[in-house]
Design a protein around this motif. Structure first.
Motif, mmCIF file in Angstrom:
data_model
loop_
_atom_site.group_PDB
_atom_site.id
_atom_site.type_symbol
_atom_site.label_atom_id
_atom_site.label_comp_id
_atom_site.label_asym_id
_atom_site.label_seq_id
_atom_site.Cartn_x
_atom_site.Cartn_y
_atom_site.Cartn_z
ATOM 1 N N LEU A 64 1.254 1.270 13.676
ATOM 2 C CA LEU A 64 -0.081 0.771 13.327
ATOM 3 C C LEU A 64 -0.830 0.318 14.574
ATOM 4 O O LEU A 64 -2.029 0.584 14.731
ATOM 5 N N ALA B 276 -3.122 2.517 4.878
ATOM 6 C CA ALA B 276 -3.880 1.775 5.895
ATOM 7 C C ALA B 276 -4.909 2.683 6.546
ATOM 8 O O ALA B 276 -6.057 2.281 6.768
ATOM 9 N N LEU C 277 -3.720 -4.896 1.956
ATOM 10 C CA LEU C 277 -2.658 -3.927 1.716
ATOM 11 C C LEU C 277 -1.315 -4.653 1.711
ATOM 12 O O LEU C 277 -0.985 -5.360 2.665
ATOM 13 N N ILE D 56 -3.004 -6.787 6.295
ATOM 14 C CA ILE D 56 -1.796 -6.157 5.747
ATOM 15 C C ILE D 56 -0.729 -7.239 5.576
ATOM 16 O O ILE D 56 -0.476 -8.010 6.500
#
Length: 113
Positions: free
Chosen positions: A66, A40, A4, A48
């Motif tokens: 996160l 995510a 990502l 990421i």
């Protein structure tokens, strides 16, 4: 492997995507911190790549949020990070140089006594 990329600069997203896809990585693109967090959660990427300096939710806010629910590895890709690294390198170099000069000055002073 799914990666990502969260960056508000379209040119950076496209360049990173192209490089990764040339090496057979699957990429997911987000143009904001909020979009990145949603993607995510939806896709659960393996890694990421995250910009720090973004409007709205910046990279620090994204990382904090996160980390409340995931341990996905994060790679910081940011002009802000490179400037910070450069500043730290300059400070470290100046401290080292200062120490060397002070040591030589002390030796010279002792020699002159």
């Amino acid at each position: 492997m799914k990666i990502l990329i969260i960056d508000d600069e379209p040119q950076i997203r496209i360049a990173v995507k192209a490089g990764l896809e040339r090496n057979n990585y699957e990429t997911i693109l987000a143009s904001s911190g909020t979009e990145g967090l949603n993607l995510a959660a939806t896709y659960l990427p393996d890694i990421i790549i995250l910009d720090i300096a973004m409007p709205g939710k910046d990279g620090f806010a994204v990382t904090r949020e996160l980390r409340t629910w995931s341990k996905i590895p994060i790679i910081i890709l940011s002009i802000a990070a490179s400037l910070l690294s450069s500043k730290m390198l300059v400070n470290e170099t100046m401290n080292t140089l200062s120490s060397i000069l002070n040591e030589r000055n002390e030796r010279f002073t002792k020699y002159m006594e």
